[in-house]
Design a protein around this motif. Structure first.
Motif, PDB file in Angstrom:
ATOM      1  N   HIS A  20       0.834  -1.203   0.000  1.00  0.00           N
ATOM      2  CA  HIS A  20       0.000   0.000   0.000  1.00  0.00           C
ATOM      3  C   HIS A  20       0.868   1.252   0.000  1.00  0.00           C
ATOM      4  O   HIS A  20       0.622   2.191  -0.785  1.00  0.00           O
ATOM      5  CB  HIS A  20      -0.916   0.001   1.225  1.00  0.00           C
ATOM      6  CG  HIS A  20      -1.581   1.305   1.484  1.00  0.00           C
ATOM      7  ND1 HIS A  20      -2.686   1.739   0.777  1.00  0.00           N
ATOM      8  CD2 HIS A  20      -1.287   2.314   2.369  1.00  0.00           C
ATOM      9  CE1 HIS A  20      -3.048   2.934   1.211  1.00  0.00           C
ATOM     10  NE2 HIS A  20      -2.213   3.302   2.166  1.00  0.00           N
ATOM     11  N   GLU A  21       1.872   1.293   0.867  1.00  0.00           N
ATOM     12  CA  GLU A  21       2.747   2.462   0.932  1.00  0.00           C
ATOM     13  C   GLU A  21       3.550   2.625  -0.357  1.00  0.00           C
ATOM     14  O   GLU A  21       3.818   3.750  -0.804  1.00  0.00           O
ATOM     15  CB  GLU A  21       3.684   2.352   2.137  1.00  0.00           C
ATOM     16  CG  GLU A  21       2.987   2.425   3.487  1.00  0.00           C
ATOM     17  CD  GLU A  21       2.308   3.768   3.740  1.00  0.00           C
ATOM     18  OE1 GLU A  21       2.706   4.774   3.113  1.00  0.00           O
ATOM     19  OE2 GLU A  21       1.374   3.801   4.564  1.00  0.00           O
ATOM     20  N   MET A  22       3.931   1.523  -0.969  1.00  0.00           N
ATOM     21  CA  MET A  22       4.622   1.586  -2.251  1.00  0.00           C
ATOM     22  C   MET A  22       3.740   2.202  -3.334  1.00  0.00           C
ATOM     23  O   MET A  22       4.194   3.025  -4.132  1.00  0.00           O
ATOM     24  CB  MET A  22       5.055   0.176  -2.691  1.00  0.00           C
ATOM     25  CG  MET A  22       6.248  -0.395  -1.961  1.00  0.00           C
ATOM     26  SD  MET A  22       6.612  -2.068  -2.561  1.00  0.00           S
ATOM     27  CE  MET A  22       8.316  -2.261  -2.014  1.00  0.00           C
ATOM     28  N   MET A  23       2.475   1.798  -3.332  1.00  0.00           N
ATOM     29  CA  MET A  23       1.547   2.359  -4.322  1.00  0.00           C
ATOM     30  C   MET A  23       1.312   3.843  -4.066  1.00  0.00           C
ATOM     31  O   MET A  23       1.267   4.651  -4.998  1.00  0.00           O
ATOM     32  CB  MET A  23       0.219   1.589  -4.297  1.00  0.00           C
ATOM     33  CG  MET A  23       0.317   0.199  -4.910  1.00  0.00           C
ATOM     34  SD  MET A  23      -1.267  -0.688  -4.977  1.00  0.00           S
ATOM     35  CE  MET A  23      -1.436  -1.184  -3.277  1.00  0.00           C
ATOM     36  N   GLU A  24       1.162   4.214  -2.791  1.00  0.00           N
ATOM     37  CA  GLU A  24       0.954   5.606  -2.438  1.00  0.00           C
ATOM     38  C   GLU A  24       2.124   6.474  -2.886  1.00  0.00           C
ATOM     39  O   GLU A  24       1.956   7.622  -3.287  1.00  0.00           O
ATOM     40  CB  GLU A  24       0.769   5.748  -0.917  1.00  0.00           C
ATOM     41  CG  GLU A  24      -0.545   5.210  -0.382  1.00  0.00           C
ATOM     42  CD  GLU A  24      -1.717   6.109  -0.732  1.00  0.00           C
ATOM     43  OE1 GLU A  24      -1.735   7.250  -0.240  1.00  0.00           O
ATOM     44  OE2 GLU A  24      -2.591   5.661  -1.501  1.00  0.00           O
ATOM     45  N   ALA A  25       3.333   5.916  -2.808  1.00  0.00           N
ATOM     46  CA  ALA A  25       4.543   6.672  -3.160  1.00  0.00           C
ATOM     47  C   ALA A  25       4.957   6.459  -4.614  1.00  0.00           C
ATOM     48  O   ALA A  25       6.002   6.953  -5.040  1.00  0.00           O
ATOM     49  CB  ALA A  25       5.686   6.261  -2.240  1.00  0.00           C
ATOM     50  N   ASP A  26       4.152   5.728  -5.374  1.00  0.00           N
ATOM     51  CA  ASP A  26       4.418   5.445  -6.792  1.00  0.00           C
ATOM     52  C   ASP A  26       5.743   4.701  -6.990  1.00  0.00           C
ATOM     53  O   ASP A  26       6.443   4.897  -7.982  1.00  0.00           O
ATOM     54  CB  ASP A  26       4.424   6.748  -7.604  1.00  0.00           C
ATOM     55  CG  ASP A  26       4.123   6.507  -9.089  1.00  0.00           C
ATOM     56  OD1 ASP A  26       3.465   5.497  -9.402  1.00  0.00           O
ATOM     57  OD2 ASP A  26       4.574   7.311  -9.923  1.00  0.00           O
ATOM     58  N   VAL A  27       6.067   3.836  -6.024  1.00  0.00           N
ATOM     59  CA  VAL A  27       7.308   3.070  -6.093  1.00  0.00           C
ATOM     60  C   VAL A  27       7.158   1.825  -6.973  1.00  0.00           C
ATOM     61  O   VAL A  27       8.150   1.301  -7.490  1.00  0.00           O
ATOM     62  CB  VAL A  27       7.773   2.678  -4.667  1.00  0.00           C
ATOM     63  CG1 VAL A  27       8.930   1.703  -4.694  1.00  0.00           C
ATOM     64  CG2 VAL A  27       8.165   3.918  -3.887  1.00  0.00           C
TER      65      VAL A  27
END
Length: 382
Positions: A20-27
């Motif tokens: 989820h955090e990866m998606m939020e940060a566009d990683v």
């Protein structure tokens, strides 16, 4: 063989939080992701709770929240959630649905209903073996906990937070839907640290959970009998059990971070993300997941030094050691903290956000000789 950028072994809270955090940060853009998990994650298989002030980023999947929460022992009841503090409950099915719906928008994410059996690491790649295939990736995020490495470790005692909970429904109002009991120590201790955990979702429905911090599990019937006795004590004789849950959470100061390597990061309980002194996991998973993403965005491609122990790691080690040696101290330990220290400070301490002065305020509220003995043992080997 497809070379993935990231493999996630086990798709539970930690893996989904990191994703989820990866998606939020566009990683995740242009990254090939493999998820290895034999279960579909479409069931409400667990409940996570945490305290928080005001509006939170996960409120959309909070099933219930309480603005009043109590610590209870044989002498008193202490209100703990003042000044905007709330106790929040997330049912896993809502969390899974939210994050998995986000992942469905990522075309490069592949889910395999397989279980990781092991992995090996070279300078340039991680090779993961499942029950049916072999995969390779640049990095592995492992959330598969090997309990044996905890049991076999002589330096770090292993306590277990083990529990069984019943979701009960009554025909007449029996509960205060605005009042949670997150620790009710009025139950017989029987030489252990035992308490009830009561989360009413309405005046006719509640989760009643019997929880122990101890080294040994109970027989199944013992958990059930304790819940029945507690309900009878509260004058609740007629009820329907709508659902049951049970679990075992490791409480240990084991140095999980030493298992991290250049290309492998252990996450969740396998990475020590469960707070050793409480068993709480959700908020720490949020913090650690944000740290993972910040690490990746800096371009750091080596997880060896991702985690560094701090003074709270030492406090947790003392706590586990004390309760492992004298398991009946839980009642007086928690009673001392909540009776002598403002609950807000206690929660701040458990969130690892206190100053050194506040640390000392909490520490001196605890039984002194057992902690001094544990301290001398940790510091000097006495």
């Amino acid at each position: 063989m497809i070379q993935y950028d990231y493999i996630f072994a086990g798709v539970g809270l930690a893996s989904l939080m990191v994703l989820h955090e990866m998606m939020e940060a566009d990683v995740l853009k242009n990254k090939r992701i493999l998820l290895l998990e034999p279960d579909a994650k479409n069931q409400n298989d667990r409940t996570w709770c945490f305290w928080e002030k005001g509006v939170g980023e996960w409120d959309a999947v909070v099933a219930k929240e309480w603005s009043s929460g109590f610590f209870i022992n044989n002498e008193k009841e202490i209100e703990c959630f003042g000044e905007g503090m709330k106790y929040k409950m997330i049912e896993s099915s809502l969390f899974y649905k939210k994050v998995l719906s986000e992942l469905n928008k990522c075309s490069e994410v592949v889910w395999k209903n397989e279980r990781m059996k092991g992995y090996s690491e070279s300078e340039s790649v991680v090779t993961v073996t499942t029950d049916s295939e072999i995969y390779s990736a640049d990095f592995l995020f492992n959330s598969v906990l090997d309990f044996n490495q905890l049991k076999d470790n002589k330096r770090c005692p292993l306590l277990l937070q083990h529990f069984q909970g019943w979701f009960v429904k009554t025909d007449v109002p029996c509960f205060d839907a605005n009042r949670a009991a997150f620790m009710d120590f009025s139950v017989p201790q029987n030489g252990n640290t035992r308490f009830m955990y009561v989360l009413p979702v309405s005046d006719k429905e509640a989760l009643i959970e019997y929880t122990l911090f101890s080294a040994e599990l109970l027989q199944e019937k013992e958990y059930e009998n304790a819940i029945i006795a507690y309900l009878n004590q509260k004058g609740i004789a007629e009820y329907t059990i709508t659902r049951k849950e049970k679990g075992i959470i490791p409480m240990t100061a084991y140095q999980f971070w030493k298992k991290n390597s250049k290309r492998v990061l252990n996450i969740g309980s396998a990475g020590g993300w469960t707070k050793a002194s409480t068993g709480y996991t959700f908020k720490n998973s949020v913090k650690q997941s944000k740290k993972v993403v910040a690490y990746l965005k800096k371009g750091v491609n080596d997880f060896t030094h991702f985690y560094k122990p701090n003074r709270f790691s030492f406090y947790d080690a003392l706590f586990v050691t004390v309760l492992f040696r004298q398991n009946d101290l839980g009642y007086s330990l928690f009673s001392g903290m909540f009776s002598k220290v403002k609950p807000e400070t206690v929660f701040k301490f458990l969130d690892e956000e206190t100053s050194l002065i506040e640390d000392m305020e909490v520490i001196v509220s605890c039984p002194k000789f057992p902690f001094l003995k544990a301290f001398l043992n940790k510091a000097f080997g006495f």
